[in-house]
Design a protein around this motif. Structure first.
Motif, PDB file in Angstrom:
ATOM      1  N   SER A   7       6.699   6.671   5.960  1.00 12.51           N
ATOM      2  CA  SER A   7       6.834   7.032   4.466  1.00 12.51           C
ATOM      3  C   SER A   7       6.950   5.696   3.774  1.00 12.51           C
ATOM      4  O   SER A   7       7.416   4.632   4.365  1.00 12.51           O
ATOM      5  CB  SER A   7       7.931   8.056   4.138  1.00 12.51           C
ATOM      6  OG  SER A   7       8.964   7.538   4.147  1.00 12.51           O
ATOM      7  N   GLY A   8       6.726   5.539   2.504  1.00 11.81           N
ATOM      8  CA  GLY A   8       7.005   4.348   1.617  1.00 11.81           C
ATOM      9  C   GLY A   8       5.633   3.537   1.228  1.00 11.81           C
ATOM     10  O   GLY A   8       5.963   2.416   0.575  1.00 11.81           O
ATOM     11  N   GLY A   9       4.574   3.654   1.817  1.00 10.14           N
ATOM     12  CA  GLY A   9       3.455   2.924   1.537  1.00 10.14           C
ATOM     13  C   GLY A   9       3.032   3.132   0.282  1.00 10.14           C
ATOM     14  O   GLY A   9       3.348   4.106  -0.697  1.00 10.14           O
ATOM     15  N   GLY A  10       1.980   2.381  -0.126  1.00  7.93           N
ATOM     16  CA  GLY A  10       1.493   2.537  -1.654  1.00  7.93           C
ATOM     17  C   GLY A  10       0.896   1.165  -2.112  1.00  7.93           C
ATOM     18  O   GLY A  10       0.238   0.469  -1.302  1.00  7.93           O
ATOM     19  N   LEU A  11       0.526   1.150  -3.281  1.00  4.76           N
ATOM     20  CA  LEU A  11      -0.190   0.052  -4.181  1.00  4.76           C
ATOM     21  C   LEU A  11       0.631  -0.837  -4.836  1.00  4.76           C
ATOM     22  O   LEU A  11       1.812  -0.532  -5.678  1.00  4.76           O
ATOM     23  CB  LEU A  11      -1.386   0.669  -5.038  1.00  4.76           C
ATOM     24  CG  LEU A  11      -2.156  -0.063  -6.035  1.00  4.76           C
ATOM     25  CD1 LEU A  11      -2.826  -1.121  -5.054  1.00  4.76           C
ATOM     26  CD2 LEU A  11      -2.674   0.454  -6.899  1.00  4.76           C
ATOM     27  N   VAL A  12       0.430  -2.118  -4.757  1.00  3.95           N
ATOM     28  CA  VAL A  12       1.585  -3.009  -5.419  1.00  3.95           C
ATOM     29  C   VAL A  12       0.683  -4.456  -5.426  1.00  3.95           C
ATOM     30  O   VAL A  12      -0.117  -4.632  -4.796  1.00  3.95           O
ATOM     31  CB  VAL A  12       2.855  -3.295  -4.304  1.00  3.95           C
ATOM     32  CG1 VAL A  12       2.194  -4.230  -3.051  1.00  3.95           C
ATOM     33  CG2 VAL A  12       3.838  -4.060  -5.023  1.00  3.95           C
TER      34      VAL A  12
END
Length: 114
Positions: A7-12
């Motif tokens: 968990s913890g991925g995303g767009l940055v």
């Protein structure tokens, strides 16, 4: 068997930070090494960082000084703190565990925009 859930991925944006987590379940007492690999589009999966049961770590040269791997043995969880992210860090990040065999999570997408 070992099951891994990331968990913890995303767009940055470039220069930002993300923290990935990977929770292990199943035959966790047999795990001696955990880590993170990543795969960018059109490229092979590559090592990002690993941590052994005694706490020793190893990092890819491209992430040294920016990423930190840590492990909470009591929680059966490994973390990857990613700072100063770059667009070239974009990819699917996979959790890995070695326990009388190799086990992989399903992957979590990390996208760094310029």
């Amino acid at each position: 068997q070992v099951q891994l859930v990331e968990s913890g991925g995303g767009l940055v944006q470039a220069g930002g930070s993300l923290r990935l987590s990977c929770a292990a379940s199943g035959s966790i007492l047999k795990i001696h090494t955990m880590g993170w690999y990543r795969q960018a589009p059109g490229k092979q999966r590559e090592l990002v960082a690993i941590i052994s049961s005694n706490g020793s770590t190893n990092y890819a040269d491209s992430v040294k000084g920016r990423f930190t791997i840590s492990r909470d043995i009591a929680q059966n969880t490994v973390y990857l703190q990613m700072n100063s992210l770059k667009p070239e860090d974009t990819g699917v990040y996979y959790c890995y565990a070695a326990a009388r065999g190799s086990f992989w999570g399903q992957g979590t997408q990390v996208t760094v925009s310029s």
